[in-house]
Each structure stands twice: as C-alpha cells, then as structure tokens.
Scaffold this motif. Structure first.
Motif, PDB file in Angstrom:
ATOM      1  N   LYS A  27       0.851  -1.185   0.000  1.00 22.38           N
ATOM      2  CA  LYS A  27       0.000   0.000   0.000  1.00 22.38           C
ATOM      3  C   LYS A  27       0.889   1.239   0.000  1.00 22.38           C
ATOM      4  CE  LYS A  27      -3.633   0.022   2.662  1.00 22.38           C
ATOM      5  NZ  LYS A  27      -4.509   0.133   3.868  1.00 22.38           N
ATOM      6  N   LEU A  28       0.682   2.108  -0.987  1.00 24.94           N
ATOM      7  CA  LEU A  28       1.446   3.349  -1.095  1.00 24.94           C
ATOM      8  C   LEU A  28       0.515   4.522  -0.844  1.00 24.94           C
ATOM      9  CD1 LEU A  28       3.511   2.715  -4.374  1.00 24.94           C
ATOM     10  CD2 LEU A  28       4.179   2.209  -2.011  1.00 24.94           C
ATOM     11  N   ALA A  29       0.906   5.398   0.054  1.00 20.59           N
ATOM     12  CA  ALA A  29       0.116   6.592   0.329  1.00 20.59           C
ATOM     13  C   ALA A  29       0.389   7.649  -0.736  1.00 20.59           C
ATOM     14  CB  ALA A  29       0.455   7.148   1.706  1.00 20.59           C
ATOM     15  N   THR A  30      -0.583   8.516  -0.937  1.00 22.13           N
ATOM     16  CA  THR A  30      -0.372   9.643  -1.837  1.00 22.13           C
ATOM     17  C   THR A  30       0.688  10.567  -1.246  1.00 22.13           C
ATOM     18  OG1 THR A  30      -2.155  10.877  -0.761  1.00 22.13           O
ATOM     19  CG2 THR A  30      -2.734   9.601  -2.711  1.00 22.13           C
ATOM     20  N   LEU A 157       6.222   7.883  -9.339  1.00 20.35           N
ATOM     21  CA  LEU A 157       7.567   7.857  -9.919  1.00 20.35           C
ATOM     22  C   LEU A 157       8.298   6.643  -9.367  1.00 20.35           C
ATOM     23  CD1 LEU A 157       9.715   9.255 -11.666  1.00 20.35           C
ATOM     24  CD2 LEU A 157      10.335  10.630  -9.664  1.00 20.35           C
ATOM     25  N   LEU A 158       8.687   5.729 -10.257  1.00 20.36           N
ATOM     26  CA  LEU A 158       9.357   4.480  -9.882  1.00 20.36           C
ATOM     27  C   LEU A 158      10.831   4.581 -10.239  1.00 20.36           C
ATOM     28  CD1 LEU A 158       6.682   2.096 -11.460  1.00 20.36           C
ATOM     29  CD2 LEU A 158       6.867   2.715  -9.038  1.00 20.36           C
ATOM     30  N   LEU A 159      11.703   4.287  -9.275  1.00 22.71           N
ATOM     31  CA  LEU A 159      13.140   4.400  -9.483  1.00 22.71           C
ATOM     32  C   LEU A 159      13.807   3.112  -9.040  1.00 22.71           C
ATOM     33  CD1 LEU A 159      13.670   7.943  -7.843  1.00 22.71           C
ATOM     34  CD2 LEU A 159      13.117   7.453 -10.238  1.00 22.71           C
ATOM     35  N   ASP A 160      14.557   2.479  -9.947  1.00 14.56           N
ATOM     36  CA  ASP A 160      15.253   1.238  -9.624  1.00 14.56           C
ATOM     37  C   ASP A 160      16.735   1.546  -9.454  1.00 14.56           C
ATOM     38  OD1 ASP A 160      15.842  -1.389  -9.165  1.00 14.56           O
ATOM     39  OD2 ASP A 160      15.493  -2.077 -11.217  1.00 14.56           O
ATOM     40  N   GLU A 161      17.219   1.457  -8.227  1.00  9.01           N
ATOM     41  CA  GLU A 161      18.617   1.753  -7.887  1.00  9.01           C
ATOM     42  C   GLU A 161      19.059   3.091  -8.488  1.00  9.01           C
ATOM     43  OE1 GLU A 161      20.172   0.023  -5.773  1.00  9.01           O
ATOM     44  OE2 GLU A 161      19.276  -1.973  -5.768  1.00  9.01           O
ATOM     45  N   PRO A 162      18.398   4.185  -8.133  1.00  8.89           N
ATOM     46  CA  PRO A 162      18.638   5.459  -8.831  1.00  8.89           C
ATOM     47  C   PRO A 162      20.004   6.080  -8.594  1.00  8.89           C
ATOM     48  CG  PRO A 162      17.204   5.803  -6.940  1.00  8.89           C
ATOM     49  CD  PRO A 162      17.351   4.320  -7.106  1.00  8.89           C
ATOM     50  N   VAL A 163      20.709   5.717  -7.516  1.00 11.17           N
ATOM     51  CA  VAL A 163      22.001   6.359  -7.252  1.00 11.17           C
ATOM     52  C   VAL A 163      23.155   5.676  -7.980  1.00 11.17           C
ATOM     53  CG1 VAL A 163      21.207   7.139  -4.987  1.00 11.17           C
ATOM     54  CG2 VAL A 163      22.530   5.026  -5.172  1.00 11.17           C
ATOM     55  N   ASN A 164      22.894   4.511  -8.591  1.00  6.27           N
ATOM     56  CA  ASN A 164      23.970   3.801  -9.282  1.00  6.27           C
ATOM     57  C   ASN A 164      24.586   4.679 -10.369  1.00  6.27           C
ATOM     58  OD1 ASN A 164      23.499   1.584  -7.719  1.00  6.27           O
ATOM     59  ND2 ASN A 164      22.909   0.217  -9.388  1.00  6.27           N
ATOM     60  N   GLY A 165      25.897   4.839 -10.320  1.00 11.48           N
ATOM     61  CA  GLY A 165      26.597   5.584 -11.355  1.00 11.48           C
ATOM     62  C   GLY A 165      26.646   7.080 -11.158  1.00 11.48           C
ATOM     63  N   LEU A 166      25.955   7.607 -10.154  1.00 13.78           N
ATOM     64  CA  LEU A 166      25.947   9.045  -9.925  1.00 13.78           C
ATOM     65  C   LEU A 166      27.144   9.483  -9.092  1.00 13.78           C
ATOM     66  CD1 LEU A 166      22.199   9.888  -9.133  1.00 13.78           C
ATOM     67  CD2 LEU A 166      23.381   9.980 -11.337  1.00 13.78           C
ATOM     68  N   ASP A 167      27.652  10.671  -9.384  1.00 16.05           N
ATOM     69  CA  ASP A 167      28.715  11.240  -8.573  1.00 16.05           C
ATOM     70  C   ASP A 167      28.141  11.762  -7.259  1.00 16.05           C
ATOM     71  OD1 ASP A 167      27.831  14.121  -9.024  1.00 16.05           O
ATOM     72  OD2 ASP A 167      28.322  13.541 -11.076  1.00 16.05           O
ATOM     73  N   LEU A 188       8.396   5.546  -5.334  1.00 15.68           N
ATOM     74  CA  LEU A 188       8.744   4.212  -4.854  1.00 15.68           C
ATOM     75  C   LEU A 188      10.086   3.863  -5.482  1.00 15.68           C
ATOM     76  CD1 LEU A 188       8.101   1.486  -3.449  1.00 15.68           C
ATOM     77  CD2 LEU A 188       6.980   0.779  -5.575  1.00 15.68           C
ATOM     78  N   PHE A 189      11.103   3.648  -4.658  1.00 17.83           N
ATOM     79  CA  PHE A 189      12.416   3.374  -5.224  1.00 17.83           C
ATOM     80  C   PHE A 189      13.111   2.239  -4.496  1.00 17.83           C
ATOM     81  CE2 PHE A 189      13.465   6.167  -1.733  1.00 17.83           C
ATOM     82  CZ  PHE A 189      14.758   5.830  -1.339  1.00 17.83           C
TER      83      PHE A 189
END
Length: 231
Positions: A27-30, A157-167, A188-189
């Motif tokens: 369950k995801l809240a707004t 907004l769905l993010l899968d491992e969003p920090v990978n590769g970022l400085d 949700l990430f």
C-alpha cells in the motif's frame, strides 16, 4: 493519508511454480516516499517491472489506483507513472532533448523548458544535452532519465537503484529532489544504499525471498534499526 496504490496477494514468476514475488501486499500513500530494501534476488526489480507493465507473469487478488481497479498496462495508468530503470539501453539514438520531448508528447504534457533547464544545470548535465544517449556514460544516462522523470511529475515515480553511477554531488541532489517530490506525487524506489532510504523515505519496505518481511515508518527509519533487523 489517502491511498494511491494498493496491491493484494501479488505473486510473480519467471518460471511457473517458482515465484519470485510471493503473496505480496503493498500500500502506497499519496504524496509519500517509499524505499525498497533487500538483498540481491529479493524481488525488488521484479516488483517494479510488474508495476510498470513490463513483467506479465503474475497473478494477484486485486490492484487499485486512486481507489479504482486498474491493470498495469491500462493507458491511463501508464500516463500516471514513469520508471527510471537500473539499466536502460532504449532510445539510444535519441539525444536527451529529443527523448525528453518524445516522452512529454507521449504523456500528453507540455514541457516547462525553464524547469528542465534548471534540472539540467543542477545535475551538471548541460554539456550532454545533444549527445546520443547510447554514447553517454552510465551516470549521465541515469541523469537523462532522472531529469525527464522529475520534470514529467507523474503521480507515481518508480526508481530502480537510482544512485547507481551518480557522482557525489548528483547523489546529494537526487536525495533532495526525492524528498521534495511529495508535493507532486509518490516515489517508490529500490536501493542497496542505506543512506538513500534513511535520508528520504517516509516508509521503508524490506523484501526477503519475494515477500515483505518488515516495514519501518517515520522515526523508526534509522540505519541502526534496519541493520539490526537485516542482520
């Protein structure tokens, strides 16, 4: 808080009879931020792929979005969500600007160029706007898709491992943007980086062997609590 997305008894598999996701209730809240943690193979990416309509081998009792039943491939739901994948080789022959305008046309939205320019500047991406996506580094590919998602402002907004590769600087910027996104919708990430959830999430879901083993909320979300549980 109102419920944006609700899933009951989701099972998903690659081989029938060997589920990767097992009896999952979510369950995801707004206007919230939810982090997914789990070891490799826990089902984080599979869950996100189900939500974005890419994984079709699943069954569930019910799924609702804004209190209405829906299917993951419904046209309306597609326009209410956007996903940044952990690996993405699509649209390789588009430049960033071409890709961004294509996405906005597909979603039926108008580009706020001033906002896009600001996001590009904050991510230090200006020199790469006209480079074909296939020629970008891993980190700059990630920036191209993140900028597009945050500029688009979907309800989910769905993010899968969003920090990978970022400085380091871009990672700090991303944490700030995830936290601020609650004024537009829900994030949700998935992540394997502890600080990414402790610094941004209202709720942390621990996946283990395809089911939700534990959920931490608000003040419970500390590195100590999470490490103690996982260990």
């Amino acid at each position: 808080m109102e419920t944006l997305l609700k899933i009951e008894n989701l099972n998903a598999w690659y081989t029938k009879g060997d589920p990767v996701i097992k009896g999952l209730n979510l369950k995801l809240a707004t206007n919230s931020v939810v982090g997914l943690l789990g070891l490799n193979g826990a089902g984080k990416t599979t869950l996100l792929n189900v939500l974005c309509g890419l994984h079709s081998e699943y069954e569930q009792d019910e799924a609702t979005f804004e209190q209405k039943k829906f299917a993951y491939r419904d046209g309306k739901f597609k326009k209410d969500r956007y996903m940044v994948f952990s690996e993405d080789d699509s649209f390789g022959y588009f430049s960033f600007d071409e890709y961004l305008h294509y996405v906005f046309r597909t979603y039926g939205k108008k580009v706020d160029q001033a906002e896009v320019d600001l996001l590009v500047k904050r991510f230090g991406f200006d020199a790469h706007r006209q480079t074909m996506i296939k020629n970008l580094s891993m980190g700059n590919k990630r920036k191209a898709y993140l900028i597009t998602g945050f500029a688009l402002k979907p309800k989910l907004l769905l993010l899968d491992e969003p920090v990978n590769g970022l400085d380091f600087q871009s990672t700090e910027m991303l944490y700030e943007m995830i936290t601020d996104y609650k004024q537009y919708g829900t994030v949700l990430f998935s992540s394997h980086v502890m600080e990414s959830v402790t610094l941004t999430a209202d709720e942390v879901v621990i996946l283990k062997d395809g089911y939700i083993a534990k959920t931490f909320s608000n003040e419970e979300i500390t590195a100590e609590n999470i490490r103690e549980y996982v260990s």
